[in-house]
Design an enzyme around this catalytic site. Structure first.
Site, PDB file in Angstrom:
ATOM      1  N   GLY A  29       0.805  -1.217   0.000  1.00  0.00           N
ATOM      2  CA  GLY A  29       0.000   0.000   0.000  1.00  0.00           C
ATOM      3  C   GLY A  29       0.833   1.260   0.000  1.00  0.00           C
ATOM      4  CB  CYS A 120       7.934  -9.820   8.678  1.00  0.00           C
ATOM      5  SG  CYS A 120       6.431  -9.582   7.709  1.00  0.00           S
ATOM      6  N   GLY A 144       8.886  -4.121  -3.518  1.00  0.00           N
ATOM      7  CA  GLY A 144       9.383  -2.748  -3.572  1.00  0.00           C
ATOM      8  C   GLY A 144      10.616  -2.515  -2.727  1.00  0.00           C
ATOM      9  CB  CYS A 217       3.433  -3.231  10.741  1.00  0.00           C
ATOM     10  SG  CYS A 217       3.557  -5.009  11.024  1.00  0.00           S
TER      11      CYS A 217
END
EC number: 2.8.1.13
Length: 381
Positions: A29, A120, A144, A217
């Site tokens: 996102g 992760c 990315g 996060c």
């Protein structure tokens, strides 16, 4: 009809047209993965966007500075709709909790300084998500991340990003050779983040000016202790703040509130010398403080090594490399001595301060940009 003996290789390295090359793009996102997806779609690839929902959707909606939350899922979906490729959201909350969050809590409680973003990548994004990409019959998966994959004489190699300020190699050292064969990192060669944002603007992406994620996060505002207390009630047990010479200097309300190398906020003012946290003793519930020189070390035990060299790790008694022991520090010269295929003792040629169990030790070539993998610092150095 004879086959072309030299078919044209496309930009992702496959000898077929982009339209016949399916690529799954891991979309957080943010601007980086959105640009990757838009760019590959623009080049004519068969793009499939996938976003992972990693933790409670509702609680995350209003949180800024993190990835994989509610607003980010919306942003990723919008990019896919505007650029005309399919987009899927996968619920990975349970996998993420089991593979990343629980270990983070336990590691922190054991006095370590964990790096959950590496776990992760290792256990979720480049394992389960990569398998999902294969299930979707994709030729490769693109992300990315700011890192480079280059084809070498012995297969795919991992290299630092062109822009040293954006380089994410520290967080990707555990990428295996098999995963590296399948992964692509289209942004790694760009000169700066500004170039990425310029591309986002050219593609008309609404996320072109979206701020970069800052925090882990699931750790709002960097407040590790409050997250640990929520995950492990009763974890913040009080204890003593002790000088390295044995003097009791004060008390604390939980080892989890401290990190190796910390100087500020110790709550033991009025002393003539500046003191730093030099050890966290979970068993005795002691925070040990001392002068800065006690933080310096030259010998680091490392395990769970992922080796990306051309020859076996144990084929040499020592490797003269550079190593990075924190993401914010430059690589320093070192001698890496294998103990087994997955364990080593690392000798720094110049002592480093504040090395902590739970951090990664990443191996770099002495010259050039190649990354040779790395491992985990596993006990007080």
């Amino acid at each position: 009809m004879a086959l072309d003996p030299n078919p044209t290789v496309n930009s992702l390295g496959f000898a077929k047209p982009p339209s016949e090359t399916r690529v799954v793009v891991a979309m957080s996102g943010g601007v980086d993965s959105s640009v990757v997806a838009a760019h590959l779609a623009d080049e004519g690839y068969d793009v499939v966007g996938v976003t992972l929902q990693l933790y409670d959707h509702g609680a995350a909606l209003a949180k800024k500075g993190a990835c994989c939350a509610g607003i980010d899922i919306h942003d990723a979906r919008r990019v896919a709709e505007e650029r005309g490729f399919p987009h899927y959201v996968l619920d990975y909350e349970n996998i993420f909790k089991d593979a990343v969050i629980d270990e983070f809590a336990d590691s922190y409680l054991a006095g370590a300084t964990p790096v959950p973003c590496i776990r992760c990548n290792e256990r979720v994004k480049f394992k389960d998500l990569l398998e999902t990409a294969r299930d979707l019959e994709a030729d490769c998966m693109a992300t990315g991340h700011y890192i480079q994959r280059k084809d070498g004489p012995n297969g795919a190699e991992l290299h630092s990003a062109e822009d040293a300020n954006r380089d994410q190699s520290y967080f990707l050292f555990s990428t295996t050779p098999e995963q590296l064969d399948y992964l692509r990192f289209p942004l790694g060669h760009l000169p700066s983040k500004d170039a990425t944002r310029e591309m986002a603007a050219q593609y008309g992406l609404a996320v072109a000016d979206k701020p970069d994620s800052q925090d882990i996060c699931f750790v709002p505002n960097g407040d590790y202790a409050s997250v640990i207390e929520k995950l492990r009630p009763g974890a913040a047990e009080p204890g003593e703040i002790v000088h390295s010479d044995g003097r009791v200097l004060g008390s604390h309300n939980g080892v989890i509130h401290y990190t190796i190398g910390q100087r500020r906020g110790l709550g033991i003012g009025g002393l003539s010398e500046p003191l730093y946290v030099v050890k966290l003793d979970v068993d005795t519930k002691q925070v040990v403080v001392g002068p800065k020189e006690l933080l310096a070390t030259r010998t680091i035990p490392v395990r769970e090594i992922n080796w990306l060299g051309d020859d076996p790790f144990t084929s040499q008694s020592e490797w003269h490399l550079k190593v990075k022991v924190r993401s914010t520090r430059p690589p320093r010269e070192a001698i890496v001595r294998p103990i087994s295929a997955t364990e080593a003792e690392v000798e720094l040629l110049t002592a480093e301060e504040g090395i902590s169990p739970g951090q990664a030790c990443v191996f770099y070539a002495g010259e050039g940009s190649r990354i040779f993998g790395g491992g985990w610092i596993w006990k007080g150095a």
